[in-house]
Design a protein around this motif. Sequence first.
Motif, PDB file in Angstrom:
ATOM      1  N   LYS A 142       9.191  45.822  -5.149  1.00  0.00           N
ATOM      2  CA  LYS A 142      10.341  46.737  -5.156  1.00  0.00           C
ATOM      3  C   LYS A 142      11.047  46.746  -6.529  1.00  0.00           C
ATOM      4  CE  LYS A 142      11.130  46.388  -0.201  1.00  0.00           C
ATOM      5  NZ  LYS A 142       9.766  45.990   0.031  1.00  0.00           N
ATOM      6  N   PRO A 143      10.292  47.061  -7.586  1.00  0.00           N
ATOM      7  CA  PRO A 143      10.881  46.977  -8.935  1.00  0.00           C
ATOM      8  C   PRO A 143      11.858  48.112  -9.236  1.00  0.00           C
ATOM      9  CG  PRO A 143       8.676  47.898  -9.051  1.00  0.00           C
ATOM     10  CD  PRO A 143       8.896  47.526  -7.613  1.00  0.00           C
ATOM     11  N   LYS A 144      12.813  47.788 -10.122  1.00  0.00           N
ATOM     12  CA  LYS A 144      13.707  48.804 -10.684  1.00  0.00           C
ATOM     13  C   LYS A 144      13.246  49.201 -12.077  1.00  0.00           C
ATOM     14  CE  LYS A 144      17.947  47.675  -8.183  1.00  0.00           C
ATOM     15  NZ  LYS A 144      19.355  47.219  -8.302  1.00  0.00           N
ATOM     16  N   LYS A 145      12.409  48.342 -12.682  1.00  0.00           N
ATOM     17  CA  LYS A 145      11.812  48.625 -13.991  1.00  0.00           C
ATOM     18  C   LYS A 145      10.391  48.082 -13.994  1.00  0.00           C
ATOM     19  CE  LYS A 145      15.834  48.732 -17.020  1.00  0.00           C
ATOM     20  NZ  LYS A 145      16.457  48.157 -18.236  1.00  0.00           N
ATOM     21  N   LEU A 146       9.526  48.759 -14.768  1.00  0.00           N
ATOM     22  CA  LEU A 146       8.124  48.346 -14.850  1.00  0.00           C
ATOM     23  C   LEU A 146       7.696  48.314 -16.313  1.00  0.00           C
ATOM     24  CD1 LEU A 146       5.301  47.824 -13.580  1.00  0.00           C
ATOM     25  CD2 LEU A 146       5.001  50.310 -13.524  1.00  0.00           C
ATOM     26  N   LEU A 147       7.249  47.149 -16.766  1.00  0.00           N
ATOM     27  CA  LEU A 147       6.751  46.974 -18.128  1.00  0.00           C
ATOM     28  C   LEU A 147       5.278  46.601 -18.036  1.00  0.00           C
ATOM     29  CD1 LEU A 147       7.233  46.748 -21.215  1.00  0.00           C
ATOM     30  CD2 LEU A 147       7.864  44.348 -20.822  1.00  0.00           C
ATOM     31  N   VAL A 148       4.420  47.418 -18.656  1.00  0.00           N
ATOM     32  CA  VAL A 148       2.976  47.200 -18.620  1.00  0.00           C
ATOM     33  C   VAL A 148       2.539  46.762 -20.013  1.00  0.00           C
ATOM     34  CG1 VAL A 148       0.722  48.209 -18.114  1.00  0.00           C
ATOM     35  CG2 VAL A 148       2.752  49.001 -16.855  1.00  0.00           C
ATOM     36  N   LEU A 149       2.026  45.533 -20.107  1.00  0.00           N
ATOM     37  CA  LEU A 149       1.610  44.982 -21.398  1.00  0.00           C
ATOM     38  C   LEU A 149       0.102  45.189 -21.595  1.00  0.00           C
ATOM     39  CD1 LEU A 149       3.717  41.672 -21.516  1.00  0.00           C
ATOM     40  CD2 LEU A 149       4.235  43.905 -22.511  1.00  0.00           C
ATOM     41  N   GLY A 150      -0.245  46.346 -22.174  1.00  0.00           N
ATOM     42  CA  GLY A 150      -1.638  46.672 -22.476  1.00  0.00           C
ATOM     43  C   GLY A 150      -2.265  47.589 -21.443  1.00  0.00           C
ATOM     44  N   LEU A 163       1.596  55.512 -24.563  1.00  0.00           N
ATOM     45  CA  LEU A 163       1.903  54.248 -25.228  1.00  0.00           C
ATOM     46  C   LEU A 163       3.259  54.316 -25.938  1.00  0.00           C
ATOM     47  CD1 LEU A 163       0.682  51.422 -25.927  1.00  0.00           C
ATOM     48  CD2 LEU A 163      -0.121  52.449 -28.068  1.00  0.00           C
ATOM     49  N   ASN A 164       4.085  53.306 -25.674  1.00  0.00           N
ATOM     50  CA  ASN A 164       5.412  53.151 -26.287  1.00  0.00           C
ATOM     51  C   ASN A 164       6.312  54.372 -26.075  1.00  0.00           C
ATOM     52  OD1 ASN A 164       5.114  50.506 -27.239  1.00  0.00           O
ATOM     53  ND2 ASN A 164       4.043  51.198 -29.076  1.00  0.00           N
ATOM     54  N   GLN A 165       6.160  54.988 -24.933  1.00  0.00           N
ATOM     55  CA  GLN A 165       6.997  56.132 -24.584  1.00  0.00           C
ATOM     56  C   GLN A 165       7.550  55.902 -23.182  1.00  0.00           C
ATOM     57  OE1 GLN A 165       7.644  58.985 -26.575  1.00  0.00           O
ATOM     58  NE2 GLN A 165       9.189  59.279 -24.998  1.00  0.00           N
ATOM     59  N   PRO A 166       8.835  55.543 -23.030  1.00  0.00           N
ATOM     60  CA  PRO A 166       9.391  55.305 -21.689  1.00  0.00           C
ATOM     61  C   PRO A 166       9.244  56.552 -20.804  1.00  0.00           C
ATOM     62  CG  PRO A 166      10.909  54.564 -23.397  1.00  0.00           C
ATOM     63  CD  PRO A 166       9.830  55.338 -24.082  1.00  0.00           C
ATOM     64  N   LEU A 176       4.668  51.553 -21.057  1.00  0.00           N
ATOM     65  CA  LEU A 176       3.385  50.975 -21.433  1.00  0.00           C
ATOM     66  C   LEU A 176       3.470  50.634 -22.913  1.00  0.00           C
ATOM     67  CD1 LEU A 176       0.313  50.375 -21.210  1.00  0.00           C
ATOM     68  CD2 LEU A 176      -0.078  52.812 -21.699  1.00  0.00           C
ATOM     69  N   THR A 177       3.200  49.372 -23.239  1.00  0.00           N
ATOM     70  CA  THR A 177       3.233  48.951 -24.635  1.00  0.00           C
ATOM     71  C   THR A 177       2.040  48.045 -24.918  1.00  0.00           C
ATOM     72  OG1 THR A 177       4.651  48.053 -26.382  1.00  0.00           O
ATOM     73  CG2 THR A 177       4.762  46.979 -24.219  1.00  0.00           C
ATOM     74  N   PHE A 178       2.025  47.438 -26.099  1.00  0.00           N
ATOM     75  CA  PHE A 178       0.903  46.597 -26.491  1.00  0.00           C
ATOM     76  C   PHE A 178       0.878  45.303 -25.687  1.00  0.00           C
ATOM     77  CE2 PHE A 178       2.143  48.978 -30.389  1.00  0.00           C
ATOM     78  CZ  PHE A 178       0.987  49.726 -30.541  1.00  0.00           C
ATOM     79  N   SER A 179      -0.317  44.769 -25.548  1.00  0.00           N
ATOM     80  CA  SER A 179      -0.446  43.441 -24.950  1.00  0.00           C
ATOM     81  C   SER A 179      -0.163  42.400 -26.029  1.00  0.00           C
ATOM     82  CB  SER A 179      -1.862  43.243 -24.396  1.00  0.00           C
ATOM     83  OG  SER A 179      -2.793  43.179 -25.460  1.00  0.00           O
ATOM     84  N   PHE A 180       0.108  41.180 -25.610  1.00  0.00           N
ATOM     85  CA  PHE A 180       0.341  40.123 -26.600  1.00  0.00           C
ATOM     86  C   PHE A 180      -0.942  39.791 -27.361  1.00  0.00           C
ATOM     87  CE2 PHE A 180       4.310  39.451 -24.325  1.00  0.00           C
ATOM     88  CZ  PHE A 180       5.169  39.232 -25.388  1.00  0.00           C
ATOM     89  N   ASN A 181      -2.081  40.016 -26.770  1.00  0.00           N
ATOM     90  CA  ASN A 181      -3.341  39.842 -27.507  1.00  0.00           C
ATOM     91  C   ASN A 181      -3.384  40.776 -28.713  1.00  0.00           C
ATOM     92  OD1 ASN A 181      -4.802  37.812 -26.152  1.00  0.00           O
ATOM     93  ND2 ASN A 181      -5.385  39.237 -24.523  1.00  0.00           N
ATOM     94  N   GLU A 182      -2.887  41.998 -28.556  1.00  0.00           N
ATOM     95  CA  GLU A 182      -2.876  42.970 -29.649  1.00  0.00           C
ATOM     96  C   GLU A 182      -1.768  42.660 -30.662  1.00  0.00           C
ATOM     97  OE1 GLU A 182      -4.267  47.104 -27.554  1.00  0.00           O
ATOM     98  OE2 GLU A 182      -2.419  46.194 -26.789  1.00  0.00           O
ATOM     99  N   MET A 183      -0.636  42.189 -30.177  1.00  0.00           N
ATOM    100  CA  MET A 183       0.521  42.001 -31.057  1.00  0.00           C
ATOM    101  C   MET A 183       0.477  40.736 -31.906  1.00  0.00           C
ATOM    102  SD  MET A 183       3.825  43.277 -28.911  1.00  0.00           S
ATOM    103  CE  MET A 183       3.485  42.428 -27.386  1.00  0.00           C
ATOM    104  N   MET A 184      -0.186  39.688 -31.415  1.00  0.00           N
ATOM    105  CA  MET A 184      -0.093  38.386 -32.085  1.00  0.00           C
ATOM    106  C   MET A 184      -0.630  38.425 -33.511  1.00  0.00           C
ATOM    107  SD  MET A 184       1.562  36.623 -30.008  1.00  0.00           S
ATOM    108  CE  MET A 184       1.527  34.873 -30.257  1.00  0.00           C
ATOM    109  N   THR A 185      -1.510  39.351 -33.791  1.00  0.00           N
ATOM    110  CA  THR A 185      -2.082  39.436 -35.147  1.00  0.00           C
ATOM    111  C   THR A 185      -1.694  40.725 -35.858  1.00  0.00           C
ATOM    112  OG1 THR A 185      -4.106  40.380 -34.216  1.00  0.00           O
ATOM    113  CG2 THR A 185      -4.072  37.991 -34.553  1.00  0.00           C
TER     114      THR A 185
END
Length: 200
Positions: A142-150, A163-166, A176-185
């Motif tokens: 029952k979310p009020k917000k949804l963040l998808v990482l990748g 991507l990166n557009q609320p 929908l935004t980048f995953s941490f696998n994509e962001m770490m480098t």
Amino acid sequence: MLKIVKVKVENPAAFRFILDDDIYLLNTDKQGYVQTKSESITEPVTEPAAVAPPVAEEVKQPIAVPQPVIETPKPVFKYLGRNKQRFLILVNYADADFMQAEHLSALENTIKRKALTMEDVIVTNLAKYPGVTITELSAFFKPKKLLVLGQTAMPAAIAPLTLNQPETINGIPALLTFSFNEMMTNNDYKKAFWEQVKNF
């Protein structure tokens, strides 16, 4: 003295209509009477017995036996967090229960900058639930917000997200935004990620 009168009648059977008394036939007349009598006797006509119309067999309709409704069991998800703010974060890590330790630490630092803690959010790893739909996730969390990482963390049957557009999915703000696998480098990905997440 008895007087015998000989009356000639063509049909001896007619005597009974002429005389009331007993009639005695001469031997010569007996043969003709018997023959005429036998000829006049006709066999009774027997009508054929009425044939009853065939009785139609009652067609028995099969009795419908109600089948038990088999309900698909609702999935039960494992997750991190307490979901106090009903902020659902979806990730995809095939090699971890939830997230790699380094990535989880980076996520905790990110939400801390938004004045949130793991008490406020909930993290679930979709690698453990292939094919799960957004409807099932919404019914459970029952979310009020949804963040998808990748892109790999996108649930099934969800409208495409940019991507990166609320955007809004089923009345829920989604990002929908980048995953941490994509962001770490990639520092540019980190900046783009933060620009969107800080106001989300």
